[in-house]
Design an enzyme around this catalytic site. Structure first.
Site, PDB file in Angstrom:
ATOM      1  N   TYR A 144      39.734  30.764  34.809  1.00 31.42           N
ATOM      2  CA  TYR A 144      38.910  31.786  35.467  1.00 31.42           C
ATOM      3  C   TYR A 144      39.011  31.662  36.981  1.00 31.42           C
ATOM      4  O   TYR A 144      39.110  32.678  37.694  1.00 31.42           O
ATOM      5  CB  TYR A 144      37.453  31.660  35.015  1.00 31.42           C
ATOM      6  N   GLU A 151      42.706  37.807  41.900  1.00 30.60           N
ATOM      7  CA  GLU A 151      41.957  39.022  42.227  1.00 30.60           C
ATOM      8  C   GLU A 151      41.822  39.180  43.738  1.00 30.60           C
ATOM      9  O   GLU A 151      41.970  40.285  44.281  1.00 30.60           O
ATOM     10  CB  GLU A 151      40.576  38.985  41.566  1.00 30.60           C
TER      11      GLU A 151
END
Length: 222
Positions: A144, A151
């Site tokens: 993650y 991102e």
């Protein structure tokens, strides 16, 4: 009513698992068939299914709020929102869709969900697995963090694309980016992305401690 709720949450998790399995199989098959050329149009081939899966993931917030799914609401809210916000930007900016970073982003999102939904399915069937539990609450966290870093880099690529557009657009023919000053909004969003990811990791570590502790107590009782 209980049977309907179980059937619904099982069907939802199964749909997400099948959807992400198809995305992964499609991405890998295209890469082995076309090589690096497949990276440029990965979004065109899997973007619709990925968008559908991520849009439906908003339902998970209601699942947690209603008690159908046992999880922390805040980290799930952050994960769902950051994915959908970035996905909307990629959909609106077609020139970004062919960037290799978008392919990497979709691949990591896909891996994260494929590590999570099998565990959810086993929990619904009341057949939890220690291996899937460890993957869900241990391996999932560093992946993650890597996903959030990608991102951030994707948003940086969007900034490089929209800043010249906003600067060179004539006043009478201003685009949506100039009307709301998209570069400024993206720069403001980046710190919020980092803050949200930090809070999410902190919550996930607490949830990991709780879930693994509960499993250890269950094993000792046996």
């Amino acid at each position: 009513m209980l049977s309907f709720r179980l059937a619904y949450i099982f069907s939802y998790n199964l749909f997400q698992f099948c959807g992400h399995t198809w995305i992964l199989a499609n991405t890998i098959a295209r890469y082995f068939t076309f090589g690096k050329d497949a990276l440029a149009d990965t979004f065109y081939s899997v973007g619709f299914v990925m968008s559908l899966c991520q849009l439906l993931s908003i339902l998970e917030l209601f699942h947690i709020a209603d008690g159908i799914e046992k999880a922390r609401l805040l980290p799930r809210f952050v994960q769902v929102m950051e994915k959908n916000i970035l996905l909307i930007m990629v959909i609106l900016l077609e020139d970004i869709q062919s960037k290799p970073v978008v392919c990497a982003q979709l691949f990591l999102w896909n891996i994260l969900d494929l590590l999570r939904y099998p565990h959810e399915l086993l929990c619904v069937m009341d057949r939890p697995s220690i291996a899937m539990l460890w993957i869900r609450y241990t391996l999932w966290i560093p992946l993650y963090i890597l996903t959030v870093a990608i991102e951030g880099f994707t948003i940086y690529q969007v900034l490089l694309h929209v800043e010249p557009t906003a600067a060179n657009s004539p006043p009478l023919k201003s685009t949506l980016a100039t009307q709301i000053h998209l570069p400024f909004l993206l720069m403001v969003y980046l710190p919020f992305l980092a803050l949200g990811a930090t809070v999410t990791v902190w919550q996930l570590l607490k949830e990991r401690q709780h879930q693994l502790g509960k499993w250890n107590k269950k094993m000792k009782m046996k």
